[in-house]
Design an enzyme around this catalytic site. Structure first.
Site, mmCIF file in Angstrom:
data_model
loop_
_atom_site.group_PDB
_atom_site.id
_atom_site.type_symbol
_atom_site.label_atom_id
_atom_site.label_comp_id
_atom_site.label_asym_id
_atom_site.label_seq_id
_atom_site.Cartn_x
_atom_site.Cartn_y
_atom_site.Cartn_z
ATOM 1 C CB CYS A 2 9.276 -3.291 2.399
ATOM 2 S SG CYS A 2 9.803 -2.726 4.004
ATOM 3 N NE ARG A 27 7.858 -8.116 -0.735
ATOM 4 C CZ ARG A 27 8.671 -8.987 -1.310
ATOM 5 N NH1 ARG A 27 8.172 -9.964 -2.016
ATOM 6 N NH2 ARG A 27 9.967 -8.882 -1.208
ATOM 7 C CD1 TRP A 73 7.307 -6.903 9.043
ATOM 8 C CD2 TRP A 73 9.528 -6.627 9.000
ATOM 9 N NE1 TRP A 73 7.837 -7.622 10.085
ATOM 10 C CE2 TRP A 73 9.206 -7.474 10.083
ATOM 11 C CE3 TRP A 73 10.863 -6.312 8.781
ATOM 12 C CZ2 TRP A 73 10.159 -8.011 10.931
ATOM 13 C CZ3 TRP A 73 11.829 -6.845 9.636
ATOM 14 C CH2 TRP A 73 11.469 -7.689 10.696
ATOM 15 C CG ASN A 97 12.183 -5.000 0.128
ATOM 16 O OD1 ASN A 97 12.365 -5.168 1.332
ATOM 17 N ND2 ASN A 97 12.084 -6.006 -0.720
ATOM 18 N N GLY A 98 14.602 -3.331 1.898
ATOM 19 C CA GLY A 98 15.965 -3.783 2.209
ATOM 20 C C GLY A 98 16.586 -2.891 3.266
ATOM 21 C CD GLU A 469 4.862 -25.787 10.829
ATOM 22 O OE1 GLU A 469 5.903 -25.208 11.204
ATOM 23 O OE2 GLU A 469 4.032 -25.256 10.071
ATOM 24 C CE LYS A 473 2.238 -22.208 10.657
ATOM 25 N NZ LYS A 473 3.347 -22.691 9.893
ATOM 26 C CD GLU A 476 3.418 -18.297 11.807
ATOM 27 O OE1 GLU A 476 4.077 -17.376 11.334
ATOM 28 O OE2 GLU A 476 3.401 -19.443 11.308
ATOM 29 C CG HIS A 492 15.214 -35.168 30.300
ATOM 30 N ND1 HIS A 492 15.928 -35.942 31.184
ATOM 31 C CD2 HIS A 492 14.791 -36.010 29.322
ATOM 32 C CE1 HIS A 492 15.963 -37.190 30.746
ATOM 33 N NE2 HIS A 492 15.276 -37.258 29.616
ATOM 34 C CE LYS A 592 3.872 -16.877 2.881
ATOM 35 N NZ LYS A 592 3.604 -17.954 3.847
HETATM 36 O O1 M6R Z 1 10.119 -18.155 2.801
HETATM 37 P P1 M6R Z 1 10.790 -19.072 3.785
HETATM 38 O O2 M6R Z 1 10.278 -20.472 3.694
HETATM 39 O O3 M6R Z 1 12.289 -19.040 3.655
HETATM 40 O O4 M6R Z 1 10.426 -18.500 5.199
HETATM 41 C C1 M6R Z 1 10.952 -19.063 6.365
HETATM 42 C C2 M6R Z 1 10.179 -18.626 7.583
HETATM 43 O O5 M6R Z 1 10.241 -17.232 7.725
HETATM 44 C C3 M6R Z 1 8.711 -19.048 7.526
HETATM 45 O O6 M6R Z 1 8.578 -20.421 7.343
HETATM 46 C C4 M6R Z 1 7.986 -18.635 8.819
HETATM 47 O O7 M6R Z 1 8.478 -19.350 9.903
HETATM 48 C C5 M6R Z 1 6.470 -18.821 8.664
HETATM 49 N N1 M6R Z 1 5.781 -17.618 9.008
HETATM 50 C C6 M6R Z 1 5.905 -19.884 9.510
HETATM 51 O O8 M6R Z 1 4.547 -20.049 9.314
#
Ligand code: M6R
Length: 597
Positions: A2, A27, A73, A97-98, A469, A473, A476, A492, A592
């Site tokens: 948020c 956010r 969010w 926010n929170g 990773e 990517k 998401e 396995h 984010k």
């Molecule tokens: O701000 P942070 O690095 O702590 O965030 C961690 C994850 O939420 C963040 O890396 C998330 O997995 C990304 N969207 C991946 O692209």
């Protein structure tokens, strides 16, 4: 999660609130709204993205000299208009926010007193509780203060009052909040990025602070109600840092920035005269560390996995890596005076912050690799090793990841007492990545991935976390199911998934593991899997007969392969999402900065 904004001015604030919200949309983007004081409280709220709010404001303009805005969010309650912020009564309007942990108990108490709720959110208890105190005869400042004393949880709050059109109140507990200083105008926002075009003079509220903001002043109070000073600094963030430039998406811009951001991060630690690494000064000798716990989430966690490989291989120090959301629950055994290293782009990830606090309670030294240097994680750390990636706006982390890897590389080199050769390899990395960015094969291969229902990524050694990773990517931003698997683990169980419809992206640099990974590639091909090979010239040649498509990479020393080989994965994910018409910078259900556990 948020984003919140507040402005108090002599002029109409609605346009500026809206434009500040656009810089906070990373956010959260489930719903949005703005409220102002104009006679009474007036507000506009919409479901979905800020563009919907823009359309609503065009239809039904809003005007006022004090106002608050929010981009959500969703946590409590569906992402529908009635749950959108600001939440208001006739007397007060609030953005939050929170999470208010004791909302249910407060709601019952207020309902018993006859107050009516209209949303399913935890937030709505805040304006209603403030209203209760106002109805009891308190002035806005006191009603706000009394309300704060009743709230449990983590929050950042902004509030405006129908009875006082020159007052903006703010409070912080756990969630970040920046105050911006302008000329005859004051600002409030979840972070300094939102305020970049308005003001670079920023102060940050500390935990449990609350603030009384008017056109020309800001009084800040600590938990005990004592007036306190918080340093006003130059944020150093230009408005341009949060623009897309000529790129179609922030993600693509951020991928292309990597040669620069890696070089800038390296420059902060590299002493070219003595050809060695200088780590930030600490009260303890980091090079005497005997064991390290690395803790992070998502992409930052994968950079931590690579950090483990590098630190153990180069410095011989044992390292454990945990996802932050599990760290406390497995009840790790801490060594006296041990070191816990947190990694976070935002520096606000709630799980990572909670892990930090747990390590601190267990008397660990706290080191963090963070991108936002004013963040909560940075502030709670004994030492920070900043990544100098600049603001990362795309929800999918790219340049922050490579900057984290750069920090891990310099840390491993420093812990290993500067072994020869490796630093030069790091220095060469930005120009190698620039070359990889200019390969023109990504879109064609992405068209193949875009048609798949499921994609598997495999790798071995440091290419294993890179496979994880790559899968993250892709899933998401394109919403295609993807799994990263250690190449040797395929047989396995997961190999049962392979058939001619399943592309398998193989990360196979020409390192000591190539021959073994090559055997796994042949096992995939023998089952009809479509091999998308990422390898160097020799690797591509050796596996030509079993490869469906290849991405030929420059020859690079094995140490820097994670930095170089993550780039084609980022571009494959980007172009796949583009081919699917997905919302690349703001993928569904994500935000984010993840400030809830
Ligand atoms: O701000 P942070 O690095 O702590 O965030 C961690 C994850 O939420 C963040 O890396 C998330 O997995 C990304 N969207 C991946 O692209």
């Amino acid at each position: 999660m948020c984003g919140i904004v507040g402005i108090v001015s002599k002029k109409n604030v609605v346009e500026k609130i809206y434009s500040s919200l656009t810089r906070l949309e990373y956010r959260g983007y489930d719903s949005a709204g703005i409220a102002v004081v104009a006679g009474g409280i007036d507000r506009r709220r919409v479901e979905g993205k800020l563009s919907n709010l823009h359309a609503e404001l065009k239809k039904k303009p809003l005007k006022g000299t004090v106002g608050i805005g929010h981009t959500r969010w969703a946590t409590h309650g569906l992402p529908v208009t009635k749950n959108a912020h600001p939440h208001s009564t006739k007397r007060v309007s609030v953005v939050h926010n929170g999470i208010i942990e004791n909302f249910s108990e407060l709601r019952h108490e207020l309902e018993r007193k006859g107050y009516k709720f209209t949303s399913q959110t935890d937030t709505e208890v805040i304006p209603i509780l403030i209203t209760y105190y106002l109805d009891e005869g308190e002035k806005p400042f006191k009603a706000f203060q009394k309300t704060l004393g009743r709230l449990e949880g983590a929050f950042a709050i902004g509030a405006i009052f129908a009875d006082d059109p020159k007052l903006l109140m703010a409070a912080r507990k756990g969630s970040p909040l920046a105050i911006g200083y302008g000329k005859d105008e004051m600002y409030l926002a979840s972070d300094a990025i939102a305020l970049a075009p308005l003001s670079q003079k920023i102060s940050y509220l500390e935990d449990d602070d609350y603030a009384k903001i008017s056109i020309n002043s800001c009084e800040i109070f600590d938990k005990s109600g004592k007036k306190v000073e918080r340093i006003v600094k130059n944020s150093g963030i230009s408005g341009g840092a949060v623009e897309k430039g000529h790129f179609k998406h922030f993600m693509l811009k951020e991928i292309h920035e990597q040669p620069t951001t890696i070089a800038e991060t390296l420059t902060a630690y590299y002493d070219p005269v003595h050809h060695k690494i200088n780590l930030p000064k600490a009260k303890f000798d980091i090079t005497k560390t005997r064991r390290i716990n690395i803790v992070a989430c998502g992409t930052s966690y994968y950079s931590g996995m690579i950090g483990k490989y590098w630190i153990e291989q180069l410095a011989g120090i044992p390292v454990e890596v945990d996802i932050a959301s599990e760290f406390r629950y497995r009840k790790p055994v801490f060594e006296r005076g041990g070191l816990t290293l947190l990694i976070s782009q935002s520096g606000e990830t709630a799980d990572t912050l909670a892990a930090l606090k747990h390590a601190k309670e267990n008397k660990q030294h706290i080191v963090s690799i963070v991108n936002v240097q004013q963040s909560s994680i940075a502030r709670e750390s004994d030492i920070i090793i900043p990544t100098l990636a600049g603001p990362e706006i795309g929800v999918a982390s790219t340049k922050a990841f490579s900057a984290q890897l750069t920090c891990f590389a310099v840390l491993a080199i420093a812990l290993a007492k500067n072994p020869p050769g490796l630093l030069q390899q790091l220095v060469d990395t930005p120009s190698i990545i620039a070359e990889v960015l200019h390969n023109d094969c990504y879109e064609e291969i992405a068209d193949i991935l875009a048609k798949a229902q499921s994609v598997i990524y495999i790798g071995r050694g440091t290419s294993y976390p890179i496979a994880l990773e790559g899968a993250l990517k892709l899933k998401e931003i394109s919403y295609i199911h993807a799994e990263g698997i250690g190449a040797g683990e395929l047989k396995h169980g997961p190999i049962a998934l392979i058939d001619k419809k399943v592309p398998v992206v193989v990360i196979a640099p020409g390192d000591e593991y190539f021959t073994k990974t090559a055997s796994n590639v042949r096992e995939v091909a023998a089952r009809g899997g479509k091999v998308i090979l990422i390898s160097d010239k020799k690797g591509c040649k050796d596996l030509k007969d079993v490869t469906y498509r290849a991405i030929e990479m420059p020859n690079v020393p094995s140490f820097i392969t994670p930095l170089v080989y993550s780039v084609p994965e980022q571009l494959l994910a980007y172009y796949t999402a583009l081919a699917k018409g997905a919302d690349i910078d703001q993928p569904r259900n994500l935000a984010k900065s993840v400030t809830v556990e």
